[in-house]
Design an enzyme around this catalytic site. Structure first.
Site, short mmCIF file in Angstrom:
data_model
loop_
_atom_site.label_atom_id
_atom_site.label_comp_id
_atom_site.label_asym_id
_atom_site.label_seq_id
_atom_site.Cartn_x
_atom_site.Cartn_y
_atom_site.Cartn_z
N ASP A 145 2.46 -9.33 -1.10
CA ASP A 145 3.22 -8.08 -1.47
C ASP A 145 3.37 -7.29 -0.27
O ASP A 145 2.55 -6.97 0.44
CB ASP A 145 2.29 -7.22 -2.75
CG ASP A 145 2.77 -5.88 -2.63
OD1 ASP A 145 3.84 -5.41 -2.33
OD2 ASP A 145 1.80 -5.16 -3.19
N GLU A 147 7.83 -4.38 -2.98
CA GLU A 147 6.82 -4.11 -3.70
C GLU A 147 6.89 -3.42 -5.04
O GLU A 147 6.11 -3.65 -6.09
CB GLU A 147 5.93 -3.06 -2.80
CG GLU A 147 4.54 -2.75 -3.70
CD GLU A 147 3.53 -1.98 -2.55
OE1 GLU A 147 2.41 -1.84 -2.78
OE2 GLU A 147 4.13 -1.15 -1.78
N GLU A 148 7.97 -2.47 -4.90
CA GLU A 148 8.03 -1.85 -6.37
C GLU A 148 8.76 -2.70 -7.36
O GLU A 148 8.17 -2.58 -8.76
CB GLU A 148 9.21 -0.73 -6.23
CG GLU A 148 8.57 0.44 -5.35
CD GLU A 148 8.63 0.29 -4.02
OE1 GLU A 148 8.50 1.34 -3.18
OE2 GLU A 148 9.16 -0.60 -3.48
#
EC number: 3.2.1.143
Length: 488
Positions: A264, A282-283
């Protein structure tokens, strides 16, 4: 060092996921829970009566029970309930994104008014599902927390209704100033197309976990790993040769990297802008695996030699696009095997890259060493038969990382950790070809981590000397090897 919130003895004897008995801890080293007796709020029952301190959970549960008792609940009802026990934020919080979302989704896909009561009912189960205090994963300390997927869903339902105390301010004097936000109010305001797609993913998650037929019944472990100075490699004297590398311009870390340690590209504030407007790697990862969001509840900002490893999270959604083109593309059914702890065999590693305002800032050995140490912290194995690592252009978007440099840094860290690397270039065919070529050259020449580190020292010096025109890293290495050959 490892807090397990289910009864291990009951689990080992086949009795299922029984919450571990314990006691509430209204203490700075633990999550302050909305259902804690220590969570108080000022309440003025009637005009002319003095203001009294009441248990905040009494106010919360009253509102949630009111919502849970209805067959249908509107977005306005949700907003009104949240503001009842968060009155100090009246005029500050808006719910236009939640309201617009419910209105804009086509009728045949719009199940949200019947789902809101179910999320409220799930939030109310928190005291019976989480009976033991949840420790904070604080900086400087290696520690782990294991929760059931049911416990996580209860915690996230409370985040949805913004019940967590002391978590609505992030100023330097706030109690949780070193932690990401967890309450969902930032997701519910400031409508945008991005928020619409985020909410579709979040609502799908709650639709699955509130259905008795599809309630997930496994465990998830969150481990904060912190390396001391004595644990860090001496990169100038690492004799390891490069391990195996697979490079592809197709596919994604979360799909083609199944079964590997999936990187990530994290923010130091875990989850980044998942509850705001952020929508990069990441989101997106946190939206398709919403159980990851609960890590924001207890994970303090990551320091330079720290990482977070999540084992067992479930993927609930698929998607297309990136940033403004991101779209929720429907449900995902996980068919991964589970380990002996009932955890899905998915392991996600959150490591934060340095953020360079200017590209040239990264060409110094203190920055290179920081990135090597960060990657190694996450890559180092524990069992001897650890899976390969699925990664890519770590920190090479808005953080301005040099893809060639970041690829070699991760390759060096993987070599020191003795793990193979699968590198996804996300459609960058040129990087794929050039990385394969330079890797082949490095392996053919028997270049060690130590030698590559010294090459990077020379490269950074050359970059500083040619500050106006950038030097190509792969070409620099190729030329250096040619010179070395000619001198033999």
């Amino acid at each position: 060092m490892h807090a397990v919130l289910i009864d291990v003895s009951a689990f080992n004897h086949g009795a299922g996921l029984v919450p571990q008995a314990g006691r509430d801890m209204w203490h700075r080293d633990f999550v302050k829970m909305p259902c804690s007796q220590g969570s108080l709020m000022a309440f003025k029952p009637r005009l002319l009566r003095p203001t009294a301190q009441v248990c905040r959970w009494d106010m919360i549960s009253k509102q949630l029970k009111g919502l849970a008792s209805k067959k249908e609940v509107s977005a306005d009802d949700v907003a009104e309930a949240i503001m009842k026990y968060n009155p100090k934020y009246k005029g500050q919080w808006t719910f236009d994104a939640l309201s617009s979302f419910v209105k804009c989704i086509p009728k045949e896909e719009n199940y949200f008014c019947t789902l809101f009561p179910k999320i409220a009912a799930l939030a109310l189960k928190l005291p019976e599902q989480v009976k033991k205090a949840i420790p904070l994963l604080k900086r400087g300390h290696t520690a782990a927390i294991t929760l059931s997927q049911v416990q996580i869903s209860c915690l996230l339902a409370n985040a949805f209704f913004s019940t967590f105390p002391h978590r609505n301010t992030s100023g330097p004097n706030a109690e949780y100033h070193g932690y990401p936000t967890i309450n969902f109010t930032s997701l519910f305001g400031k409508w945008s197309e991005r928020k619409k797609e985020k909410l579709r993913a979040i609502m799908h998650y709650f639709n699955v976990v509130t259905d008795e037929k599809t309630t997930p019944m496994g465990l998830v472990t969150f481990e904060r790993r912190c390396l001391k100075d004595t644990d860090l490699p001496k990169w100038k004297s690492c004799k390891e040769k490069l391990t195996k590398l697979h490079v592809t311009s197709h596919g994604s870390i979360e799909t083609e990297g199944t079964g590997m340690l999936q990187v990530d590209f994290a923010s130091s504030w875990i989850g980044g802008g998942v509850l705001g407007s952020g929508l990069v790697q990441e989101e997106i990862l946190f939206l398709i695996n919403p159980e990851l969001i609960v890590s924001r509840l207890f994970t303090e900002k990551l320091e330079n030699t720290e990482c977070l490893i999540i084992t067992g999270s479930q993927q609930f959604s698929v998607y297309s696009g990136f940033g403004d083109s991101f779209k929720w593309a429907g449900p995902h059914r996980d068919h991964l095997d589970r380990d002996g702890w009932g955890r899905l065999k998915r392991q996600i590693l959150a490591i934060d890259a340095m953020n360079f305002k200017h590209v040239q800032e990264q060409y110094n050995m203190s920055s290179v060493t920081r990135e090597l140490n960060k990657a190694y912290c996450g890559f180092m194995g524990q069992e001897g038969n650890d899976p390969d690592i699925a990664t890519g252009k770590w920190g090479c978007g808005v953080f301005n990382g040099d893809p060639q440099l970041k690829a070699l840094i991760q390759l060096m860290a993987a070599a020191r950790a003795r793990r193979g690397l699968a590198f996804f270039t996300f459609g960058d065919e040129k990087l794929k070809q050039r990385l394969e070529q330079i890797y082949h050259l490095l392996v053919t020449e028997g270049i060690t981590v130590e030698k590559l580190y010294r090459l990077l020292e020379d490269f950074c010096a050359a970059q500083r000397a040619h500050a106006v025109s950038r030097v190509d890293l792969f070409e620099f290495i190729r030329n250096d090897i040619r010179r070395s050959r000619s001198q033999l």
